[in-house]
Design a protein around this motif. Structure first.
Motif, PDB file in Angstrom:
ATOM      1  N   GLN A 214      44.331  49.270  43.296  1.00 54.69           N
ATOM      2  CA  GLN A 214      45.639  49.263  43.928  1.00 54.69           C
ATOM      3  C   GLN A 214      45.746  47.981  44.927  1.00 54.69           C
ATOM      4  OE1 GLN A 214      48.006  51.237  43.043  1.00 54.69           O
ATOM      5  NE2 GLN A 214      46.640  52.433  41.820  1.00 54.69           N
ATOM      6  N   MET A 215      44.912  47.738  45.571  1.00 54.79           N
ATOM      7  CA  MET A 215      45.005  46.436  46.425  1.00 54.79           C
ATOM      8  C   MET A 215      45.144  45.276  45.555  1.00 54.79           C
ATOM      9  SD  MET A 215      44.876  47.518  49.716  1.00 54.79           S
ATOM     10  CE  MET A 215      44.222  46.224  50.660  1.00 54.79           C
ATOM     11  N   GLU A 216      44.174  44.791  44.452  1.00 58.24           N
ATOM     12  CA  GLU A 216      44.249  44.028  43.653  1.00 58.24           C
ATOM     13  C   GLU A 216      45.526  43.936  43.046  1.00 58.24           C
ATOM     14  OE1 GLU A 216      40.685  44.718  41.500  1.00 58.24           O
ATOM     15  OE2 GLU A 216      39.457  43.771  42.865  1.00 58.24           O
ATOM     16  N   ARG A 217      45.989  44.802  42.678  1.00 62.89           N
ATOM     17  CA  ARG A 217      47.537  44.701  41.805  1.00 62.89           C
ATOM     18  C   ARG A 217      48.445  44.312  42.618  1.00 62.89           C
ATOM     19  NH1 ARG A 217      47.014  49.649  40.481  1.00 62.89           N
ATOM     20  NH2 ARG A 217      45.906  49.244  38.575  1.00 62.89           N
ATOM     21  N   ALA A 218      48.578  44.718  44.183  1.00 58.67           N
ATOM     22  CA  ALA A 218      49.464  44.349  44.957  1.00 58.67           C
ATOM     23  C   ALA A 218      49.302  42.795  45.217  1.00 58.67           C
ATOM     24  CB  ALA A 218      49.422  45.224  46.341  1.00 58.67           C
ATOM     25  N   VAL A 219      48.125  42.527  45.641  1.00 57.43           N
ATOM     26  CA  VAL A 219      47.960  40.984  45.832  1.00 57.43           C
ATOM     27  C   VAL A 219      48.416  40.189  44.699  1.00 57.43           C
ATOM     28  CG1 VAL A 219      46.332  39.383  46.256  1.00 57.43           C
ATOM     29  CG2 VAL A 219      45.998  41.268  47.471  1.00 57.43           C
ATOM     30  N   SER A 220      48.251  40.541  43.544  1.00 58.81           N
ATOM     31  CA  SER A 220      48.794  39.572  42.240  1.00 58.81           C
ATOM     32  C   SER A 220      50.094  39.546  42.178  1.00 58.81           C
ATOM     33  CB  SER A 220      47.894  40.339  41.242  1.00 58.81           C
ATOM     34  OG  SER A 220      48.639  41.438  40.817  1.00 58.81           O
ATOM     35  N   GLN A 221      50.849  40.509  42.645  1.00 58.07           N
ATOM     36  CA  GLN A 221      52.424  40.310  42.660  1.00 58.07           C
ATOM     37  C   GLN A 221      53.168  39.341  43.687  1.00 58.07           C
ATOM     38  OE1 GLN A 221      53.396  44.342  43.406  1.00 58.07           O
ATOM     39  NE2 GLN A 221      52.929  45.113  41.352  1.00 58.07           N
ATOM     40  N   ILE A 222      52.376  38.973  44.544  1.00 59.22           N
ATOM     41  CA  ILE A 222      52.780  38.180  45.857  1.00 59.22           C
ATOM     42  C   ILE A 222      52.962  36.508  44.957  1.00 59.22           C
ATOM     43  CG2 ILE A 222      52.152  36.696  47.854  1.00 59.22           C
ATOM     44  CD1 ILE A 222      50.621  39.428  48.903  1.00 59.22           C
ATOM     45  N   ARG A 223      54.027  36.011  45.247  1.00 65.41           N
ATOM     46  CA  ARG A 223      54.307  34.605  44.886  1.00 65.41           C
ATOM     47  C   ARG A 223      53.616  33.580  45.344  1.00 65.41           C
ATOM     48  NH1 ARG A 223      59.861  37.278  45.039  1.00 65.41           N
ATOM     49  NH2 ARG A 223      59.910  36.289  46.925  1.00 65.41           N
ATOM     50  N   SER A 224      53.405  33.546  46.517  1.00 66.52           N
ATOM     51  CA  SER A 224      52.791  32.695  47.161  1.00 66.52           C
ATOM     52  C   SER A 224      51.377  32.463  46.826  1.00 66.52           C
ATOM     53  CB  SER A 224      52.704  32.712  48.746  1.00 66.52           C
ATOM     54  OG  SER A 224      51.936  31.569  49.480  1.00 66.52           O
ATOM     55  N   GLY A 225      50.714  31.137  45.989  1.00 69.90           N
ATOM     56  CA  GLY A 225      49.429  31.173  45.873  1.00 69.90           C
ATOM     57  C   GLY A 225      48.448  31.132  46.927  1.00 69.90           C
ATOM     58  N   ALA A 226      48.763  30.464  48.052  1.00 72.44           N
ATOM     59  CA  ALA A 226      48.106  30.433  49.129  1.00 72.44           C
ATOM     60  C   ALA A 226      47.687  31.854  49.745  1.00 72.44           C
ATOM     61  CB  ALA A 226      48.528  29.075  50.406  1.00 72.44           C
ATOM     62  N   ARG A 227      48.809  32.601  49.897  1.00 71.82           N
ATOM     63  CA  ARG A 227      48.652  33.759  50.549  1.00 71.82           C
ATOM     64  C   ARG A 227      47.894  34.830  49.456  1.00 71.82           C
ATOM     65  NH1 ARG A 227      54.413  36.253  53.013  1.00 71.82           N
ATOM     66  NH2 ARG A 227      54.398  34.760  54.880  1.00 71.82           N
ATOM     67  N   ARG A 228      47.918  34.665  48.155  1.00 67.19           N
ATOM     68  CA  ARG A 228      47.203  35.519  47.352  1.00 67.19           C
ATOM     69  C   ARG A 228      45.601  35.038  47.558  1.00 67.19           C
ATOM     70  NH1 ARG A 228      50.768  34.007  43.385  1.00 67.19           N
ATOM     71  NH2 ARG A 228      49.404  32.560  42.416  1.00 67.19           N
ATOM     72  N   THR A 229      45.329  33.924  47.581  1.00 62.78           N
ATOM     73  CA  THR A 229      43.930  33.222  47.828  1.00 62.78           C
ATOM     74  C   THR A 229      43.376  33.773  49.109  1.00 62.78           C
ATOM     75  OG1 THR A 229      44.380  31.269  46.410  1.00 62.78           O
ATOM     76  CG2 THR A 229      42.631  31.327  47.802  1.00 62.78           C
ATOM     77  N   ARG A 230      43.959  33.759  50.059  1.00 59.06           N
ATOM     78  CA  ARG A 230      43.702  34.162  51.464  1.00 59.06           C
ATOM     79  C   ARG A 230      43.363  35.733  51.412  1.00 59.06           C
ATOM     80  NH1 ARG A 230      45.018  36.111  56.391  1.00 59.06           N
ATOM     81  NH2 ARG A 230      43.701  35.410  58.083  1.00 59.06           N
ATOM     82  N   LEU A 231      44.208  36.538  50.721  1.00 58.78           N
ATOM     83  CA  LEU A 231      43.974  37.943  50.687  1.00 58.78           C
ATOM     84  C   LEU A 231      43.004  38.396  49.774  1.00 58.78           C
ATOM     85  CD1 LEU A 231      47.911  38.999  50.513  1.00 58.78           C
ATOM     86  CD2 LEU A 231      46.269  39.266  52.495  1.00 58.78           C
ATOM     87  N   GLU A 232      42.842  37.595  48.504  1.00 57.83           N
ATOM     88  CA  GLU A 232      41.801  37.816  47.784  1.00 57.83           C
ATOM     89  C   GLU A 232      40.369  37.606  48.494  1.00 57.83           C
ATOM     90  OE1 GLU A 232      43.917  36.491  43.707  1.00 57.83           O
ATOM     91  OE2 GLU A 232      42.579  35.197  44.734  1.00 57.83           O
ATOM     92  N   THR A 233      40.306  36.446  49.293  1.00 63.28           N
ATOM     93  CA  THR A 233      39.247  36.543  50.027  1.00 63.28           C
ATOM     94  C   THR A 233      38.634  37.545  50.925  1.00 63.28           C
ATOM     95  OG1 THR A 233      39.458  34.127  49.754  1.00 63.28           O
ATOM     96  CG2 THR A 233      37.990  34.748  51.574  1.00 63.28           C
ATOM     97  N   ILE A 234      39.894  37.978  51.821  1.00 65.07           N
ATOM     98  CA  ILE A 234      39.867  39.067  52.636  1.00 65.07           C
ATOM     99  C   ILE A 234      39.177  40.403  51.661  1.00 65.07           C
ATOM    100  CG2 ILE A 234      40.838  40.653  54.265  1.00 65.07           C
ATOM    101  CD1 ILE A 234      42.639  38.142  54.963  1.00 65.07           C
ATOM    102  N   LEU A 235      39.966  40.682  50.665  1.00 65.17           N
ATOM    103  CA  LEU A 235      39.732  41.911  50.031  1.00 65.17           C
ATOM    104  C   LEU A 235      38.390  41.697  49.429  1.00 65.17           C
ATOM    105  CD1 LEU A 235      40.673  44.418  49.131  1.00 65.17           C
ATOM    106  CD2 LEU A 235      41.796  43.219  46.958  1.00 65.17           C
ATOM    107  N   ASP A 236      37.840  40.604  49.080  1.00 65.45           N
ATOM    108  CA  ASP A 236      36.303  40.245  48.404  1.00 65.45           C
ATOM    109  C   ASP A 236      35.237  40.790  49.740  1.00 65.45           C
ATOM    110  OD1 ASP A 236      37.192  39.889  46.024  1.00 65.45           O
ATOM    111  OD2 ASP A 236      36.651  37.602  46.510  1.00 65.45           O
ATOM    112  N   PHE A 237      35.672  40.631  51.019  1.00 64.01           N
ATOM    113  CA  PHE A 237      34.694  40.847  51.982  1.00 64.01           C
ATOM    114  C   PHE A 237      34.771  42.378  52.495  1.00 64.01           C
ATOM    115  CE2 PHE A 237      33.560  40.962  56.479  1.00 64.01           C
ATOM    116  CZ  PHE A 237      32.461  40.163  56.535  1.00 64.01           C
ATOM    117  N   ALA A 238      36.120  42.961  52.408  1.00 59.31           N
ATOM    118  CA  ALA A 238      36.358  44.175  52.863  1.00 59.31           C
ATOM    119  C   ALA A 238      35.425  45.215  52.259  1.00 59.31           C
ATOM    120  CB  ALA A 238      37.747  44.614  52.549  1.00 59.31           C
ATOM    121  N   ASP A 239      35.030  46.154  52.792  1.00 61.60           N
ATOM    122  CA  ASP A 239      34.293  47.288  52.485  1.00 61.60           C
ATOM    123  C   ASP A 239      34.776  48.755  52.779  1.00 61.60           C
ATOM    124  OD1 ASP A 239      32.142  49.191  51.822  1.00 61.60           O
ATOM    125  OD2 ASP A 239      30.507  47.483  52.051  1.00 61.60           O
TER     126      ASP A 239
END
Length: 365
Positions: A214-239
């Motif tokens: 669900q988190m990945e799906r929501a991140v993919s909807q964000i228009r800003s590429g810079a924001r998507r990249t940052r959130l993907e990095t945070i999500l990869d680290f999250a546990d």
């Protein structure tokens, strides 16, 4: 947020009794009332007894009412109502949606423009709020990396959020859900004649899923590429095995300091049975790490009917059992997490190596 809110006095309500804004202002000057916002007051003694969390929740309620419930609580405000970990309590009401006055925010209220996500709106204590996934992403966009990880960890953790216990559907057209009086429904004990013989069970509200997909799906909807990249990095680290923000911040510090990546919530047993689950575990070095926050000694959900002194004794016995398994146990507190050098010394003394090669697949900041 579990404490009852002070009774809210609205200038528009008391006007029918012949009490105008001048009289309300006079009573506020006399110290009988406290003015929260133009047209909204509470009794002074109730305000002084209220906690900071209760006062902020009351302010959010006024903000939603002032905007006719047209804008759901966003980001920090939604996270506050949900019970997500925050660095500090918000000082303003954050709302999602473009203002009709050309985008200007009213004093104490900040409006945020949509960023492309399909945002589900839920009701929490009668207020429109973004769901946990979107609220966490909203916070992560504007927070430091470590606190963004803390809020992501908590959303991925399966334990119920405080806000999910008082969550329901939100229907923007159902005005009775936000008024001062609730509708005549079964929870109040009222029934219409045709309902007296009905035995149909009332459907229970099921909070929306908040897993990694669900988190990945929501991140993919964000228009800003810079924001998507940052959130993907945070999500990869999250546990999702992390629970408390101190555990999340500790993990970020470990990565930045060059320590090996730990396993979270490792189960340990001895001949007597289950010892427990440790915050951090480094198997190659047989080192167990424990973050000592204040929550386990103060909050009822961690005390589970015990006194703080009983919890301290139980923790000591648990640690002794771990040591008898031949494990090194290292503990640290908030003071050590906020001073990276102190945390590094503790981990090195426990036998953990430091490497300049990052193996956590993350940037250094």
């Amino acid at each position: 947020m579990s404490s009852p809110l002070p009774y809210l006095i609205r200038a528009s309500d008391v006007a029918v009794h012949g009490i105008g804004v001048v009289e309300l202002a006079r009573r506020a000057r006399q110290g009988r009332l406290h003015r929260i916002r133009r047209g909204f007051y509470v009794a002074r003694d109730e305000w002084e007894r209220a906690s900071s969390d209760v006062r902020h929740e009351l302010f959010l309620r006024i903000a939603c009412e002032t905007t006719s419930y047209a804008f759901p609580l966003y980001g920090l405000s939604g996270a506050f109502m949900l019970g997500l970990p925050l660095r500090e309590r918000p000082t303003a009401a954050h709302l999602a949606g473009v203002a009709t006055n050309g985008g200007r925010s009213q004093p104490g209220m900040i409006r945020h423009e949509p960023d492309g996500r399909n945002r589900q709106v839920l009701g929490i204590k009668g207020l429109p709020c973004s769901g946990p996934v979107h609220a966490a992403l909203d916070v992560a966009i504007g927070e430091s990396f470590e606190w963004a990880v803390a809020v992501m960890d908590r959303v991925l953790n399966t334990k119920r959020l405080d806000g999910e216990l008082v969550m329901g559907d939100w229907n923007a057209l159902d005005r009775c859900q936000v008024g001062p009086f609730a509708p005549a429904r079964r929870p109040q004990g009222w029934m219409l004649p045709e309902e007296l013989t009905s035995t149909d069970p009332q459907p229970a509200f099921v909070p929306p899923a908040r897993d990694r997909a669900q988190m990945e799906r929501a991140v993919s909807q964000i228009r800003s590429g810079a924001r998507r990249t940052r959130l993907e990095t945070i999500l990869d680290f999250a546990d999702g095995n992390a629970m408390l923000p101190g555990e999340s911040l500790s993990r970020v510090m470990m990565h930045r300091l060059g320590f090996p990546r730990p396993v979270l919530q490792q189960e340990f047993r001895d001949r007597a049975g289950l010892i427990g689950y440790t915050d951090f575990w480094w198997k190659p070095w047989r080192v167990v790490g424990e973050f000592d926050g204040t929550a386990k000694y103060l909050k009822p959900e961690y005390l589970t009917g015990r006194t703080p002194s009983e919890v301290v004794i139980a923790e000591k016995r648990r640690e002794d059992r771990l040591r008898r398994l031949g494990l090194m146990v290292v503990r640290w507190t908030w003071a050590d997490v906020t001073a990276p050098g102190r945390l590094a010394d503790l981990l090195r003394e426990a036998g953990l190596p430091v490497t300049q090669v990052r193996q956590w697949s993350l940037p250094e900041t």
